[in-house]
Design a protein around this motif. Structure first.
Motif, PDB file in Angstrom:
ATOM      1  N   GLY A 173       0.951  -1.100  -0.024  1.00 25.27           N
ATOM      2  CA  GLY A 173      -0.054   0.034  -0.151  1.00 25.27           C
ATOM      3  C   GLY A 173       0.764   1.078  -0.052  1.00 25.27           C
ATOM      4  N   GLU A 174       2.063   0.941  -0.213  1.00 25.06           N
ATOM      5  CA  GLU A 174       3.146   2.329   0.059  1.00 25.06           C
ATOM      6  C   GLU A 174       3.755   2.593  -1.205  1.00 25.06           C
ATOM      7  OE1 GLU A 174       5.181   2.291   3.475  1.00 25.06           O
ATOM      8  OE2 GLU A 174       3.475   2.412   4.857  1.00 25.06           O
ATOM      9  N   GLY A 175       3.443   1.851  -2.153  1.00 23.89           N
ATOM     10  CA  GLY A 175       4.298   2.197  -3.592  1.00 23.89           C
ATOM     11  C   GLY A 175       5.037   1.086  -4.001  1.00 23.89           C
ATOM     12  N   SER A 176       4.720  -0.060  -3.079  1.00 25.31           N
ATOM     13  CA  SER A 176       5.782  -1.339  -3.522  1.00 25.31           C
ATOM     14  C   SER A 176       4.947  -2.247  -4.387  1.00 25.31           C
ATOM     15  CB  SER A 176       6.164  -1.987  -1.979  1.00 25.31           C
ATOM     16  OG  SER A 176       4.920  -2.472  -1.703  1.00 25.31           O
ATOM     17  N   LEU A 177       6.121  -3.070  -4.963  1.00 28.35           N
ATOM     18  CA  LEU A 177       5.410  -4.049  -5.940  1.00 28.35           C
ATOM     19  C   LEU A 177       4.808  -5.449  -5.108  1.00 28.35           C
ATOM     20  CD1 LEU A 177       5.198  -5.670  -8.516  1.00 28.35           C
ATOM     21  CD2 LEU A 177       7.731  -6.177  -8.180  1.00 28.35           C
ATOM     22  N   GLN A 178       3.789  -5.674  -5.411  1.00 27.90           N
ATOM     23  CA  GLN A 178       2.893  -6.703  -4.660  1.00 27.90           C
ATOM     24  C   GLN A 178       2.411  -7.756  -5.738  1.00 27.90           C
ATOM     25  OE1 GLN A 178       2.717  -6.753  -1.223  1.00 27.90           O
ATOM     26  NE2 GLN A 178       3.628  -4.817  -1.630  1.00 27.90           N
ATOM     27  N   LEU A 179       2.406  -9.016  -5.424  1.00 26.98           N
ATOM     28  CA  LEU A 179       1.888 -10.074  -6.335  1.00 26.98           C
ATOM     29  C   LEU A 179       1.313 -11.190  -5.399  1.00 26.98           C
ATOM     30  CD1 LEU A 179       1.520 -11.417  -9.316  1.00 26.98           C
ATOM     31  CD2 LEU A 179       3.880 -12.635  -8.756  1.00 26.98           C
ATOM     32  N   ARG A 180      -0.010 -11.591  -5.715  1.00 29.29           N
ATOM     33  CA  ARG A 180      -0.501 -12.808  -5.076  1.00 29.29           C
ATOM     34  C   ARG A 180      -0.395 -13.988  -6.088  1.00 29.29           C
ATOM     35  NH1 ARG A 180      -5.372 -11.785  -5.871  1.00 29.29           N
ATOM     36  NH2 ARG A 180      -5.283  -9.579  -6.423  1.00 29.29           N
ATOM     37  N   PRO A 181      -0.184 -15.225  -5.299  1.00 29.10           N
ATOM     38  CA  PRO A 181      -0.321 -16.487  -6.059  1.00 29.10           C
ATOM     39  C   PRO A 181      -1.435 -16.485  -7.173  1.00 29.10           C
ATOM     40  CG  PRO A 181       0.280 -16.931  -3.803  1.00 29.10           C
ATOM     41  CD  PRO A 181      -0.263 -15.449  -3.828  1.00 29.10           C
ATOM     42  N   VAL A 182      -1.199 -16.765  -8.523  1.00 32.64           N
ATOM     43  CA  VAL A 182      -2.458 -16.642  -9.358  1.00 32.64           C
ATOM     44  C   VAL A 182      -2.243 -17.792 -10.118  1.00 32.64           C
ATOM     45  CG1 VAL A 182      -0.840 -15.329 -10.812  1.00 32.64           C
ATOM     46  CG2 VAL A 182      -3.533 -15.078 -10.803  1.00 32.64           C
ATOM     47  N   ARG A 183      -3.366 -18.252 -10.867  1.00 33.87           N
ATOM     48  CA  ARG A 183      -3.361 -19.111 -11.966  1.00 33.87           C
ATOM     49  C   ARG A 183      -3.562 -18.503 -13.433  1.00 33.87           C
ATOM     50  NH1 ARG A 183      -2.165 -24.723 -12.451  1.00 33.87           N
ATOM     51  NH2 ARG A 183      -3.417 -25.422 -14.599  1.00 33.87           N
ATOM     52  N   HIS A 184      -2.618 -18.978 -14.307  1.00 32.29           N
ATOM     53  CA  HIS A 184      -2.672 -18.286 -15.492  1.00 32.29           C
ATOM     54  C   HIS A 184      -2.449 -19.246 -16.495  1.00 32.29           C
ATOM     55  CE1 HIS A 184      -2.300 -15.526 -18.826  1.00 32.29           C
ATOM     56  NE2 HIS A 184      -2.724 -14.494 -18.135  1.00 32.29           N
ATOM     57  N   GLU A 185      -3.111 -19.586 -17.437  1.00 27.64           N
ATOM     58  CA  GLU A 185      -2.888 -20.781 -18.375  1.00 27.64           C
ATOM     59  C   GLU A 185      -2.026 -20.448 -19.595  1.00 27.64           C
ATOM     60  OE1 GLU A 185      -3.822 -23.913 -17.667  1.00 27.64           O
ATOM     61  OE2 GLU A 185      -5.144 -23.396 -16.050  1.00 27.64           O
ATOM     62  N   SER A 186      -1.934 -19.144 -19.952  1.00 29.27           N
ATOM     63  CA  SER A 186      -1.339 -18.716 -21.017  1.00 29.27           C
ATOM     64  C   SER A 186       0.017 -18.032 -20.993  1.00 29.27           C
ATOM     65  CB  SER A 186      -2.164 -17.595 -21.834  1.00 29.27           C
ATOM     66  OG  SER A 186      -3.501 -18.228 -22.087  1.00 29.27           O
ATOM     67  N   LEU A 187       0.591 -17.509 -19.847  1.00 28.94           N
ATOM     68  CA  LEU A 187       1.619 -16.739 -19.617  1.00 28.94           C
ATOM     69  C   LEU A 187       2.747 -17.819 -20.100  1.00 28.94           C
ATOM     70  CD1 LEU A 187       2.355 -13.884 -19.119  1.00 28.94           C
ATOM     71  CD2 LEU A 187       2.979 -14.749 -16.452  1.00 28.94           C
ATOM     72  N   LYS A 188       3.684 -17.226 -21.084  1.00 25.72           N
ATOM     73  CA  LYS A 188       4.893 -17.955 -21.406  1.00 25.72           C
ATOM     74  C   LYS A 188       6.353 -17.321 -20.968  1.00 25.72           C
ATOM     75  CE  LYS A 188       2.785 -19.943 -25.564  1.00 25.72           C
ATOM     76  NZ  LYS A 188       3.103 -19.892 -27.188  1.00 25.72           N
ATOM     77  N   THR A 189       6.088 -15.867 -20.805  1.00 28.27           N
ATOM     78  CA  THR A 189       7.290 -15.274 -20.419  1.00 28.27           C
ATOM     79  C   THR A 189       6.886 -14.328 -19.503  1.00 28.27           C
ATOM     80  OG1 THR A 189       8.166 -15.345 -22.707  1.00 28.27           O
ATOM     81  CG2 THR A 189       9.090 -13.502 -21.392  1.00 28.27           C
ATOM     82  N   LEU A 190       7.797 -14.395 -18.364  1.00 23.23           N
ATOM     83  CA  LEU A 190       7.706 -13.405 -17.054  1.00 23.23           C
ATOM     84  C   LEU A 190       9.057 -12.772 -16.664  1.00 23.23           C
ATOM     85  CD1 LEU A 190       5.737 -12.273 -14.661  1.00 23.23           C
ATOM     86  CD2 LEU A 190       6.110 -14.621 -13.520  1.00 23.23           C
ATOM     87  N   ARG A 191       9.040 -11.451 -16.512  1.00 22.12           N
ATOM     88  CA  ARG A 191      10.402 -11.075 -16.068  1.00 22.12           C
ATOM     89  C   ARG A 191      10.244  -9.799 -15.377  1.00 22.12           C
ATOM     90  NH1 ARG A 191      11.903  -9.281 -21.038  1.00 22.12           N
ATOM     91  NH2 ARG A 191      12.071  -7.118 -21.140  1.00 22.12           N
ATOM     92  N   PHE A 192      10.982  -9.837 -14.383  1.00 24.84           N
ATOM     93  CA  PHE A 192      10.888  -8.772 -13.255  1.00 24.84           C
ATOM     94  C   PHE A 192      12.297  -8.046 -13.317  1.00 24.84           C
ATOM     95  CE2 PHE A 192       7.573 -11.849 -11.680  1.00 24.84           C
ATOM     96  CZ  PHE A 192       6.514 -10.707 -10.963  1.00 24.84           C
ATOM     97  N   GLU A 193      12.345  -6.772 -13.691  1.00 23.16           N
ATOM     98  CA  GLU A 193      13.690  -6.004 -13.611  1.00 23.16           C
ATOM     99  C   GLU A 193      13.562  -5.000 -12.658  1.00 23.16           C
ATOM    100  OE1 GLU A 193      13.671  -3.815 -17.451  1.00 23.16           O
ATOM    101  OE2 GLU A 193      13.808  -5.680 -18.775  1.00 23.16           O
ATOM    102  N   SER A 194      14.433  -5.360 -11.548  1.00 21.16           N
ATOM    103  CA  SER A 194      14.298  -4.804 -10.161  1.00 21.16           C
ATOM    104  C   SER A 194      15.590  -4.483  -9.460  1.00 21.16           C
ATOM    105  CB  SER A 194      13.210  -5.618  -9.246  1.00 21.16           C
ATOM    106  OG  SER A 194      13.357  -4.797  -8.109  1.00 21.16           O
ATOM    107  N   GLY A 195      16.049  -3.267  -9.152  1.00 25.35           N
ATOM    108  CA  GLY A 195      16.881  -3.013  -8.398  1.00 25.35           C
ATOM    109  C   GLY A 195      17.075  -3.662  -6.951  1.00 25.35           C
ATOM    110  N   GLY A 196      15.806  -4.166  -6.422  1.00 24.89           N
ATOM    111  CA  GLY A 196      15.380  -4.648  -5.167  1.00 24.89           C
ATOM    112  C   GLY A 196      14.429  -5.528  -5.190  1.00 24.89           C
ATOM    113  N   LEU A 197      14.180  -6.780  -5.507  1.00 23.10           N
ATOM    114  CA  LEU A 197      12.967  -7.286  -5.834  1.00 23.10           C
ATOM    115  C   LEU A 197      12.776  -8.336  -4.239  1.00 23.10           C
ATOM    116  CD1 LEU A 197      10.911  -8.405  -7.788  1.00 23.10           C
ATOM    117  CD2 LEU A 197      12.405 -10.624  -8.235  1.00 23.10           C
ATOM    118  N   PRO A 198      11.598  -7.885  -3.835  1.00 27.20           N
ATOM    119  CA  PRO A 198      11.242  -8.522  -2.500  1.00 27.20           C
ATOM    120  C   PRO A 198      10.988  -9.971  -2.412  1.00 27.20           C
ATOM    121  CG  PRO A 198       9.435  -7.124  -3.289  1.00 27.20           C
ATOM    122  CD  PRO A 198      10.521  -6.982  -4.262  1.00 27.20           C
ATOM    123  N   GLY A 199      11.466 -10.530  -1.460  1.00 33.72           N
ATOM    124  CA  GLY A 199      11.271 -12.165  -1.468  1.00 33.72           C
ATOM    125  C   GLY A 199       9.743 -12.636  -1.641  1.00 33.72           C
TER     126      GLY A 199
END
Length: 322
Positions: free
Chosen positions: A144-170
């Motif tokens: 809620g303070e401008g940070s990157l968030q992701l919840r576990p998700v089901r997606h049948e089509s995604l082939k490429t996923l890339r995160f370009e970060s200088g500080g990627l949270p665990g």
């Protein structure tokens, strides 16, 4: 440092920026499905809502195949949330969209660590046919303070996923590992610096390294890390490596101990490419890796060496942080 710049091509298409109307030049635009469309508010000091509305009004979005979101602020930096909200609300207008780049922003516009992101899960939920997602930005700050968030998700089509970060949270890495992405072939993480929120550990990578999470994975990039030696040691025995076609441990603090782990670990001779650029290896280890790859006909990248401080762990640095 590795320059973070705008893309010239995306998803196999040339990038075309939607410029505002000019009173002296007639608007000439390419066919909607012939380019990757890039939206940019910053140089024109236009509200994102206006740029988005004009995009929907002037471009046949039913044919748009790739979309890049450039700077979405007029003056002061703001959260990506209004962009995500707009994409989700109008997702039905993009039936052909297969690729999305969130935050195609270069350093002169905003440093990577300053980009204010948000929860990007709704985008994946709203675009079930999306095949490529790139996210640029760091993860500083609480939810809620401008940070990157992701919840576990089901997606049948995604082939490429890339995160370009200088500080990627665990927690983002763990969410990816817990997601159902059966079509995923290309996964790339830029972990960055702990100073900018990059607290990913090797344990966070366990589902990916086990090979169980993504059965179709063919390229794995575990890059730009301050714990690159630890990652290399884990990769050396990781089951996922046997099914990969290419591997990248580039952009980080890889030193001789990490290289030794790779040399002592499972064979890498089946790979077509091994990327280790921006490293801290000594000359003998560079020679050993080059010899091994030459024998196996593996294309290896070992440029951007920083040997002057290879022996000083404290002096090593990732390629992209701020």
């Amino acid at each position: 440092m590795t320059d973070v710049t705008h893309l010239d091509t995306f998803h196999g298409l040339p990038v075309h920026t939607l410029f505002p109307p000019s009173p002296t030049e007639p608007a000439t635009r390419p066919v909607a499905d012939s380019v990757a469309w890039r939206l940019d508010c910053y140089p024109y000091e236009l509200p994102f809502e206006d740029v988005w509305a004009r995009f929907l009004d002037e471009v046949d979005t039913t044919r748009v195949r790739a979309l890049l979101i450039g700077p979405w602020w007029e003056e002061d930096y703001i959260s990506l949330e209004p962009v995500v909200t707009a994409i989700v609300a109008d997702a039905h207008r993009f039936p052909a969209l297969r690729a999305l780049f969130l935050a195609d922003v270069e350093s002169e516009e905003c440093e990577l660590s300053w980009l204010e992101l948000c929860d990007i899960t709704p985008v994946l939920e709203a675009l079930p046919l999306l095949e490529e997602l790139v996210v640029r930005g760091c993860g500083e700050g609480a939810p809620g303070e401008g940070s990157l968030q992701l919840r576990p998700v089901r997606h049948e089509s995604l082939k490429t996923l890339r995160f370009e970060s200088g500080g990627l949270p665990g927690h983002v890495v763990r969410a990816v590992g817990a997601s159902g992405l059966p079509a995923l072939e290309h996964l790339e993480f830029w972990f960055g610096s702990e100073w900018y929120g990059g607290d990913t550990t090797v344990a966070d990578l366990a589902p990916v390294l086990s090979g169980a999470a993504f059965p179709r994975l063919r390229h794995l990039g575990l890059q730009n890390s301050e714990i690159q030696d630890e990652i290399a040691a884990a990769v050396a025995s990781a089951p996922v490596v046997a099914r990969l076609e290419s591997l990248s441990l580039a952009m980080g603090t890889l030193g001789d101990s990490g290289a030794q782990a790779l040399l002592d670990g499972q064979p890498l001779s089946h790979l077509s490419g091994l990327d280790l650029h921006h490293h801290f290896l000594s000359d003998p280890f560079v020679a050993r890796i080059e010899e091994l790859c030459a024998r196996a006909d593996v294309q290896v990248r070992l440029d951007q060496a920083d040997r002057w401080d290879a022996e000083d762990d404290e002096a090593r640095h990732v390629a992209v942080s701020e």
